[in-house]
Design a protein around this motif. Structure first.
Motif, PDB file in Angstrom:
ATOM      1  N   PRO A   1     -10.690  -1.159  -0.964  1.00 55.85           N
ATOM      2  CA  PRO A   1      -9.222  -1.110  -0.922  1.00 55.85           C
ATOM      3  C   PRO A   1      -8.664  -0.715   0.434  1.00 55.85           C
ATOM      4  O   PRO A   1      -7.606  -1.203   0.835  1.00 55.85           O
ATOM      5  CB  PRO A   1      -8.869  -0.070  -1.996  1.00 55.85           C
ATOM      6  N   GLU A   2      -9.395   0.136   1.178  1.00 53.14           N
ATOM      7  CA  GLU A   2      -8.862   0.579   2.464  1.00 53.14           C
ATOM      8  C   GLU A   2      -8.717  -0.584   3.448  1.00 53.14           C
ATOM      9  O   GLU A   2      -7.813  -0.588   4.301  1.00 53.14           O
ATOM     10  CB  GLU A   2      -9.752   1.677   3.065  1.00 53.14           C
ATOM     11  N   ILE A   3      -9.569  -1.607   3.331  1.00 54.60           N
ATOM     12  CA  ILE A   3      -9.473  -2.770   4.205  1.00 54.60           C
ATOM     13  C   ILE A   3      -8.245  -3.608   3.847  1.00 54.60           C
ATOM     14  O   ILE A   3      -7.470  -4.037   4.711  1.00 54.60           O
ATOM     15  CB  ILE A   3     -10.743  -3.637   4.115  1.00 54.60           C
ATOM     16  N   VAL A   4      -8.054  -3.830   2.562  1.00 49.18           N
ATOM     17  CA  VAL A   4      -6.924  -4.651   2.115  1.00 49.18           C
ATOM     18  C   VAL A   4      -5.604  -3.908   2.345  1.00 49.18           C
ATOM     19  O   VAL A   4      -4.584  -4.528   2.674  1.00 49.18           O
ATOM     20  CB  VAL A   4      -7.102  -5.055   0.638  1.00 49.18           C
ATOM     21  N   ILE A   5      -5.616  -2.581   2.192  1.00 47.46           N
ATOM     22  CA  ILE A   5      -4.422  -1.793   2.492  1.00 47.46           C
ATOM     23  C   ILE A   5      -3.979  -2.039   3.933  1.00 47.46           C
ATOM     24  O   ILE A   5      -2.782  -2.206   4.215  1.00 47.46           O
ATOM     25  CB  ILE A   5      -4.680  -0.293   2.257  1.00 47.46           C
ATOM     26  N   ALA A   6      -4.934  -2.057   4.857  1.00 51.45           N
ATOM     27  CA  ALA A   6      -4.600  -2.283   6.264  1.00 51.45           C
ATOM     28  C   ALA A   6      -3.946  -3.648   6.460  1.00 51.45           C
ATOM     29  O   ALA A   6      -2.962  -3.780   7.202  1.00 51.45           O
ATOM     30  CB  ALA A   6      -5.855  -2.168   7.127  1.00 51.45           C
ATOM     31  N   ALA A   7      -4.467  -4.663   5.791  1.00 53.83           N
ATOM     32  CA  ALA A   7      -3.887  -6.006   5.917  1.00 53.83           C
ATOM     33  C   ALA A   7      -2.474  -6.041   5.358  1.00 53.83           C
ATOM     34  O   ALA A   7      -1.575  -6.660   5.949  1.00 53.83           O
ATOM     35  CB  ALA A   7      -4.777  -7.017   5.203  1.00 53.83           C
ATOM     36  N   ILE A   8      -2.270  -5.390   4.212  1.00 55.02           N
ATOM     37  CA  ILE A   8      -0.930  -5.369   3.624  1.00 55.02           C
ATOM     38  C   ILE A   8       0.025  -4.554   4.492  1.00 55.02           C
ATOM     39  O   ILE A   8       1.177  -4.948   4.717  1.00 55.02           O
ATOM     40  CB  ILE A   8      -0.990  -4.808   2.191  1.00 55.02           C
ATOM     41  N   ALA A   9      -0.451  -3.433   4.989  1.00 59.32           N
ATOM     42  CA  ALA A   9       0.402  -2.574   5.824  1.00 59.32           C
ATOM     43  C   ALA A   9       0.891  -3.319   7.055  1.00 59.32           C
ATOM     44  O   ALA A   9       2.027  -3.119   7.509  1.00 59.32           O
ATOM     45  CB  ALA A   9      -0.364  -1.321   6.236  1.00 59.32           C
ATOM     46  N   ALA A  10       0.045  -4.173   7.609  1.00 57.84           N
ATOM     47  CA  ALA A  10       0.398  -4.895   8.832  1.00 57.84           C
ATOM     48  C   ALA A  10       1.348  -6.056   8.582  1.00 57.84           C
ATOM     49  O   ALA A  10       1.932  -6.586   9.534  1.00 57.84           O
ATOM     50  CB  ALA A  10      -0.866  -5.411   9.513  1.00 57.84           C
ATOM     51  N   THR A  11       1.524  -6.451   7.320  1.00 55.11           N
ATOM     52  CA  THR A  11       2.336  -7.640   7.026  1.00 55.11           C
ATOM     53  C   THR A  11       3.498  -7.344   6.083  1.00 55.11           C
ATOM     54  O   THR A  11       4.095  -8.266   5.523  1.00 55.11           O
ATOM     55  CB  THR A  11       1.458  -8.750   6.423  1.00 55.11           C
ATOM     56  N   THR A  12       3.818  -6.062   5.859  1.00 55.98           N
ATOM     57  CA  THR A  12       4.959  -5.680   5.036  1.00 55.98           C
ATOM     58  C   THR A  12       5.840  -4.728   5.835  1.00 55.98           C
ATOM     59  O   THR A  12       5.442  -4.218   6.885  1.00 55.98           O
ATOM     60  CB  THR A  12       4.505  -5.005   3.729  1.00 55.98           C
ATOM     61  N   GLN A  13       7.027  -4.455   5.290  1.00 51.99           N
ATOM     62  CA  GLN A  13       8.009  -3.675   6.030  1.00 51.99           C
ATOM     63  C   GLN A  13       8.358  -2.336   5.391  1.00 51.99           C
ATOM     64  O   GLN A  13       8.543  -1.350   6.095  1.00 51.99           O
ATOM     65  CB  GLN A  13       9.300  -4.494   6.186  1.00 51.99           C
ATOM     66  N   ARG A  14       8.473  -2.279   4.063  1.00 53.76           N
ATOM     67  CA  ARG A  14       9.059  -1.083   3.461  1.00 53.76           C
ATOM     68  C   ARG A  14       8.225  -0.479   2.329  1.00 53.76           C
ATOM     69  O   ARG A  14       8.286   0.711   2.084  1.00 53.76           O
ATOM     70  CB  ARG A  14      10.457  -1.400   2.902  1.00 53.76           C
ATOM     71  N   ILE A  15       7.463  -1.280   1.618  1.00 56.05           N
ATOM     72  CA  ILE A  15       6.760  -0.807   0.435  1.00 56.05           C
ATOM     73  C   ILE A  15       5.660   0.175   0.810  1.00 56.05           C
ATOM     74  O   ILE A  15       5.026   0.053   1.861  1.00 56.05           O
ATOM     75  CB  ILE A  15       6.182  -2.012  -0.351  1.00 56.05           C
TER      76      ILE A  15
END
Length: 341
Positions: A57-71
């Protein structure tokens, strides 16, 4: 009070598509959830599974964090007995550097796998789960609380040393996790979708009754549920059928990819299995958007939850994206940053 609404994603592998596609679908749903106004997007951890692709999950979290704005983005959760508390602290400090103030670190004690795999991840698996409270203490210490005076690694610093810290949660499906969360004064999420709600109200009550305020905030309880919305009840029923068949397999200890609607319709159900599916349907939160909101709000009040994380694996990607959108509309989400716990 209307609960905050979040999403829990296991990166479900579905029949006819591979694990890579499951991860990419997770990224797509997360971006949509960010635009719609969901409070959090959480990633589960499973190993050696044909059902779930979310092993890191920590890898996918990084990908999501880099491509989202507020969540807010986080784990639900990192299975701490598999790992060094220091390494987990450093991973989530790095995530805070990517998305300051938007990272959640949900911690679990269960293996998220079979026993053999647990030993492959950590040769000390026989005792690691028993050391869960001490590992949580150490992790919190490296995230900012500080380690005890006599701790052998007190002088070891977790890097990168960034000014913000992840919000730490305890996850569980029994009283045990509730007691650990209460002892450390942390938010708590009960895995309602695993137990079909059994023990949920009791665990949350235990959490609230034994909570020790240590961080300037009171108890914050959430539940993880299965919920799916469609324009009509009939369509929701059809989308639920593959999930029901998958649950029949899971209850026998088999974890296959999520079947198609056609595979679910063609399956030769026994009378006992049909009765089991009927019981699942009675408890399932599926239907039109209004029906789903009504049932989610009623359940949150019943068990005393301030927040609900929705798990909605679906073979049809477009139907899943539509469900996420319909539920957001039903709860009148705005896309603005929701307040944290």
């Amino acid at each position: 009070m209307v609960p905050a609404i979040s999403i829990l994603d296991q990166s479900t592998i579905v029949s006819g598509r591979d694990a890579g596609q499951a991860i990419r679908e997770t990224l797509e749903v997360a971006r949509l959830a960010d635009r719609l106004g969901y409070a959090r997007y959480w990633l589960a951890e499973h190993h050696n599974s044909r059902s779930h692709a979310g092993s890191a999950p920590e890898i996918v979290i990084a990908a999501i964090a880099a491509t989202t704005q507020r969540i807010r983005i986080g784990s639900a959760g990192v299975m701490l007995p598999h790992y060094s508390a220091l390494k987990v602290a450093e991973q989530f400090r790095a995530l805070e550097a990517i998305a300051p103030g938007r990272i959640d670190l949900g911690l679990g004690r269960a293996p998220g796998s079979d026993g053999r795999t647990a030993y492959a991840l950590n040769p000390n698996a026989a005792t690691a789960a028993d050391n869960f409270p001490a590992a949580v203490r150490d992790l919190l210490g490296w995230l900012g609380d500080g380690l005890p005076e006599q701790h052998p690694y007190r002088e070891v610093r977790a890097s990168p040393e960034v000014p913000t810290f992840p919000e730490v949660w305890i996850l569980g499906s029994s009283d045990y996790g509730a007691q650990v969360a209460a002892f450390f004064g942390l938010p708590y999420c009960f895995a309602h979708f695993i137990t079909d709600g059994q023990g949920c109200a009791e665990a949350i009550a235990t959490y609230r009754q034994t909570f020790r305020e240590m961080r300037g905030q009171g108890p914050h309880a959430a539940i993880g549920i299965y919920a799916l919305a469609a324009p009509t009840e009939a369509e929701a029923e059809a989308l639920f059928a593959p999930r029901a068949l998958w649950r029949l397999h899971r209850d026998r200890g088999v974890y296959p990819p999520l079947p198609t609607a056609e595979e679910a319709a063609a399956y030769p159900y026994s009378d006992a299995e049909r009765a089991r599916v009927a019981r699942m349907r009675e408890r399932a939160i599926i239907g039109t958007p209004g029906q789903v909101r009504e049932r989610i709000e009623a359940l949150a009040i019943e068990v005393g939850a301030q927040e609900v994380a929705i798990l909605a694996p679906c073979h049809d990607t477009e139907a899943r994206l539509r469900s996420v959108t319909l539920i957001a509309e039903a709860f009148e989400m705005t896309g603005e940053l929701a307040p944290c716990a």
